[in-house]
Design an enzyme around this catalytic site. Structure first.
Site, mmCIF file in Angstrom:
data_model
loop_
_atom_site.group_PDB
_atom_site.id
_atom_site.type_symbol
_atom_site.label_atom_id
_atom_site.label_comp_id
_atom_site.label_asym_id
_atom_site.label_seq_id
_atom_site.Cartn_x
_atom_site.Cartn_y
_atom_site.Cartn_z
ATOM 1 N N TYR A 64 58.502 25.283 7.843
ATOM 2 C CA TYR A 64 59.887 24.922 8.172
ATOM 3 C C TYR A 64 60.833 26.076 7.860
ATOM 4 O O TYR A 64 61.682 26.439 8.676
ATOM 5 C CB TYR A 64 60.274 23.658 7.400
ATOM 6 N N GLU A 67 69.279 14.438 8.717
ATOM 7 C CA GLU A 67 70.045 14.791 7.515
ATOM 8 C C GLU A 67 70.627 13.533 6.863
ATOM 9 O O GLU A 67 70.655 13.423 5.643
ATOM 10 C CB GLU A 67 71.152 15.794 7.832
ATOM 11 N N TRP A 111 64.001 16.482 1.147
ATOM 12 C CA TRP A 111 63.845 16.868 2.547
ATOM 13 C C TRP A 111 62.374 16.811 2.947
ATOM 14 O O TRP A 111 62.038 16.502 4.084
ATOM 15 C CB TRP A 111 64.440 18.256 2.799
#
Length: 193
Positions: free
Chosen positions: A28, A50, A58
């Site tokens: 990522y 988000e 995350w």
């Protein structure tokens, strides 16, 4: 964030320290985070993810992203705008996503709002809040803010337009993820890539 600086990855390249925590993060960090994202559907997806991340790691979201895409029709605004109460109940039972009623309802409501916008309007609104001046590259993670005047203004603009579940911190995370700001640390292999 802590005050950590660059760390060498398995390939010897220097990276932001969070980007080495797991193999998922390496991918990522290196291929997606901080790269410019355009297009209403793509930005809607990032905005939704988000929001789902709020209060969570995350990594939790990243590892369930394919489940989110399947559950939410690949985050095509027009498709999600058609979801009804039965879809909301289906989503609440879907183990492939985060089953938070408020976040699911916000995702569906936001699609209904955005479906009424002109094509490109979400992209234009979000990108209009990119900082006009580039600041100095952060040297440590401690130099990276959680909120900026631009993210506060973006959150206010989105809320005024009827978008739910977005505050200044979520807006800043969106700005980082979508390349409106470049918070890769100075010297990071992905800073200029």
């Amino acid at each position: 964030m802590s005050g950590g600086g660059l760390l060498a990855g398995p390939d010897g390249a220097l990276r932001c320290p969070w980007g080495l925590a797991t193999e998922d993060y390496v991918t990522y960090h290196d291929t997606e985070w901080g790269k410019p994202v355009h297009g209403d559907d793509a930005l809607y997806e990032r905005l939704c993810l988000e929001a789902f991340q709020s209060g969570l790691s995350w990594l939790t979201i990243l590892r369930r992203r394919e489940g989110f895409r399947k559950a939410f029709g690949d985050f095509r605004i027009a498709a999600v705008a058609e979801f009804g109460p039965a879809d909301a109940e289906r989503l609440l039972a879907d183990e492939g996503i985060i089953r938070n009623r408020a976040k699911i309802e916000a995702t569906l409501a936001n699609a209904k709002v955005l479906a009424g916008w002109e094509p490109g309007a979400l992209d234009a609104l979000i990108w209009s809040h990119a900082p006009k001046r580039k600041g100095r590259a952060p040297r440590t993670t401690g130099d990276v803010p959680a909120v900026t005047p631009e993210s506060t203004a973006l959150a206010k603009a989105l809320k005024k337009a009827g978008i739910r579940f977005v505050g200044p911190t979520t807006a800043y995370a969106l700005m980082q993820a979508c390349g409106l700001v470049n918070d890769h640390l100075a010297g990071c292999v992905s800073r200029e890539a």
